[in-house]
Design a protein around this motif. Structure first.
Motif, mmCIF file in Angstrom:
data_model
loop_
_atom_site.group_PDB
_atom_site.id
_atom_site.type_symbol
_atom_site.label_atom_id
_atom_site.label_comp_id
_atom_site.label_asym_id
_atom_site.label_seq_id
_atom_site.Cartn_x
_atom_site.Cartn_y
_atom_site.Cartn_z
ATOM 1 N N ASN A 23 5.243 -9.593 -3.004
ATOM 2 C CA ASN A 23 4.503 -8.496 -2.393
ATOM 3 C C ASN A 23 4.221 -8.865 -0.928
ATOM 4 O OD1 ASN A 23 3.465 -5.972 -2.864
ATOM 5 N ND2 ASN A 23 1.328 -6.894 -2.538
ATOM 6 N N HIS A 24 5.200 -9.875 -0.387
ATOM 7 C CA HIS A 24 5.053 -10.334 1.080
ATOM 8 C C HIS A 24 6.323 -9.913 1.663
ATOM 9 C CE1 HIS A 24 4.517 -13.232 4.520
ATOM 10 N NE2 HIS A 24 3.198 -13.133 3.983
ATOM 11 N N TRP A 25 6.208 -9.478 2.945
ATOM 12 C CA TRP A 25 7.466 -9.230 3.582
ATOM 13 C C TRP A 25 8.268 -10.370 3.916
ATOM 14 C CZ3 TRP A 25 9.969 -4.852 3.159
ATOM 15 C CH2 TRP A 25 9.287 -3.668 3.413
ATOM 16 N N LEU A 26 7.684 -11.504 4.230
ATOM 17 C CA LEU A 26 8.642 -12.577 4.652
ATOM 18 C C LEU A 26 9.427 -13.200 3.630
ATOM 19 C CD1 LEU A 26 9.244 -14.476 7.051
ATOM 20 C CD2 LEU A 26 7.273 -15.943 6.551
ATOM 21 N N THR A 86 3.233 -3.013 0.497
ATOM 22 C CA THR A 86 2.608 -1.708 0.205
ATOM 23 C C THR A 86 1.896 -0.862 1.154
ATOM 24 O OG1 THR A 86 0.866 -2.653 -1.035
ATOM 25 C CG2 THR A 86 2.756 -2.190 -2.377
ATOM 26 N N GLN A 87 1.726 -2.000 2.204
ATOM 27 C CA GLN A 87 0.663 -1.497 3.456
ATOM 28 C C GLN A 87 1.608 -1.550 4.638
ATOM 29 O OE1 GLN A 87 -3.235 -3.629 3.295
ATOM 30 N NE2 GLN A 87 -3.083 -3.789 1.247
ATOM 31 N N LEU A 88 2.435 -0.738 4.652
ATOM 32 C CA LEU A 88 3.404 -0.510 5.750
ATOM 33 C C LEU A 88 2.718 0.784 6.583
ATOM 34 C CD1 LEU A 88 6.041 -2.082 7.154
ATOM 35 C CD2 LEU A 88 7.464 -0.004 6.125
ATOM 36 N N MET A 143 8.549 0.400 -3.146
ATOM 37 C CA MET A 143 7.083 -0.148 -3.001
ATOM 38 C C MET A 143 6.496 0.245 -1.542
ATOM 39 S SD MET A 143 7.821 -4.214 -4.049
ATOM 40 C CE MET A 143 6.040 -4.581 -3.702
ATOM 41 N N ALA A 144 7.325 0.607 -0.770
ATOM 42 C CA ALA A 144 6.871 1.163 0.608
ATOM 43 C C ALA A 144 7.297 2.600 0.740
ATOM 44 C CB ALA A 144 7.529 0.279 1.786
ATOM 45 N N ALA A 145 7.613 3.207 -0.154
ATOM 46 C CA ALA A 145 7.815 4.730 -0.149
ATOM 47 C C ALA A 145 6.584 5.449 0.456
ATOM 48 C CB ALA A 145 8.509 5.168 -1.380
ATOM 49 N N LYS A 146 5.433 5.208 -0.075
ATOM 50 C CA LYS A 146 4.380 6.148 0.283
ATOM 51 C C LYS A 146 3.940 6.132 1.811
ATOM 52 C CE LYS A 146 0.795 2.859 -0.667
ATOM 53 N NZ LYS A 146 -0.655 2.514 -1.447
ATOM 54 N N ASN A 147 4.413 4.948 2.329
ATOM 55 C CA ASN A 147 4.220 5.007 3.745
ATOM 56 C C ASN A 147 5.377 5.187 4.473
ATOM 57 O OD1 ASN A 147 1.454 4.288 3.441
ATOM 58 N ND2 ASN A 147 2.417 1.979 2.870
ATOM 59 N N MET A 148 6.342 5.772 4.123
ATOM 60 C CA MET A 148 7.553 5.922 4.914
ATOM 61 C C MET A 148 7.505 7.627 5.438
ATOM 62 S SD MET A 148 10.666 3.665 3.410
ATOM 63 C CE MET A 148 10.702 1.937 3.734
#
Length: 343
Positions: A23-26, A86-88, A143-148
């Motif tokens: 769950n971590h971008w790095l 998930t918090q982009l 995972m990041a779709a809701k913020n795109m």
């Protein structure tokens, strides 16, 4: 058939597993890099000029996309104070991330590397590029779709559907044809991703389910061009029929399995009052149908066995790979379970 070292195989699977489980971008970026370095050795293994060219192109495009992912996630962490996938929340970071993941997936307008890389690779490597290598970036997109930005994803999706349909029409090499088929399917996936990520992932899974047996049949029959399709029956009499049905399923014709995701996507678009978008998507599916029908015609309906002077190898040795036999039924006959799919 491609043979890889245990270290290469471990790198491919470990990189993808790391990306989809974090769950971590790095950590996700580290997983993508591990996977990329492992697949580079697989692409370069044949030691030919085309393989070297394909390896170089793949490395450059994936490295650019990885830099964009790292830059986007770092900027979001700087502005928002979190590395959570998930918090982009930063809109500039989400825009850059959408373009970077689209590049990883081979979606338009940064699609040009995928047909060339697949053409310069072996059939097994092309299978990995069109299926397994899409799992990690597609999971990050999910995972990041809701913020795109929905406009960006739908625009990339429509462009991919258009280019994937037009690009495959004039191809004679099956690996390039399957590359444009992959681009077209990626367009369908990205089109519905901001509206219903679950349907998008279902579309990707069903596409992989139809692509894997298609490539396995091509490998077993040593089929690489459209001309080779007319002699596929000499390897196994059932291969041309299965190849034709798999192509029709991939195109989305009912009552085959490939009809499930396209029906769900169009239905979801209509429920969201996006009638124009659904109409455009349905019309663009006709473009890809052209080269799918071309493969179907050449493999099954053009030359019956009595018109060829080739030796009938299938009378002596029957090639029926177990994996292909298991995947073909699910790739063709699971339409009836569509109402039971939880979304």
């Amino acid at each position: 058939m491609l043979t890889t070292t245990p270290m290469t195989t471990t790198g491919i699977f470990l990189g993808t597993a790391t990306t989809i489980s974090t769950n971590h971008w790095l950590m996700a970026w580290i997983g993508l890099e591990t996977n990329m370095l492992a697949i580079l050795m697989v692409i370069a293994k044949p030691k030919t000029t085309r393989a070297t060219e394909a390896t170089t192109k793949y490395f450059l495009m994936q490295a650019i996309a990885s830099i964009m992912i790292l830059f986007s996630s770092t900027t979001n962490a700087w502005q928002m104070g979190t590395w959570d996938i998930t918090q982009l929340y930063n809109k500039y970071s989400s825009t850059i991330m959408a373009v970077a993941l689209a590049t990883k997936l081979g979606a338009a307008p940064i699609h040009f590397w995928l047909p060339e890389v697949m053409q310069g690779s072996s059939l097994m490597t092309a299978l990995l590029l069109s299926t397994w290598q899409k799992i990690a970036p597609m999971t990050l997109m999910y995972m990041a779709a809701k913020n795109m930005q929905p406009v960006i994803l739908t625009t990339i999706g429509l462009m991919s559907m258009l280019i994937g349909g037009l690009g495959g029409i004039n191809q004679t090499q099956l690996r390039k044809t399957m590359a444009y088929s992959s681009i077209n399917n990626t367009g369908w996936t990205l089109l519905i991703m901001p509206i219903s990520p679950n349907i998008a992932m279902l579309n990707m899974f069903i596409y992989m389910n139809t692509t894997i047996p298609t490539f396995l049949i091509m490998m077993k029959s040593s089929t690489k061009t459209l001309r080779d399709l007319t002699g596929m029956w000499t390897t196994s009499p059932i291969f041309p029929h299965m190849m034709a049905l798999l192509m029709l399923s991939t195109s989305g014709l009912p009552p085959l399995t490939g009809f499930i995701p396209k029906l769900m996507i169009l239905n979801e678009l209509l429920q969201q009052k996006m009638v124009t978008m659904a109409t455009i998507a349905a019309l663009m599916s006709l473009l890809s149908l052209v080269f799918y029908l071309r493969i179907t015609y050449l493999s099954m309906m053009l030359t019956p066995p009595t018109t060829s002077s080739a030796s009938m190898k299938w009378r002596h040795t029957n090639y029926q790979p177990a994996l292909t036999s298991c995947l073909i039924p699910t790739a063709l006959t699971t339409l009836l379970i569509a109402p039971a799919i939880p979304l």
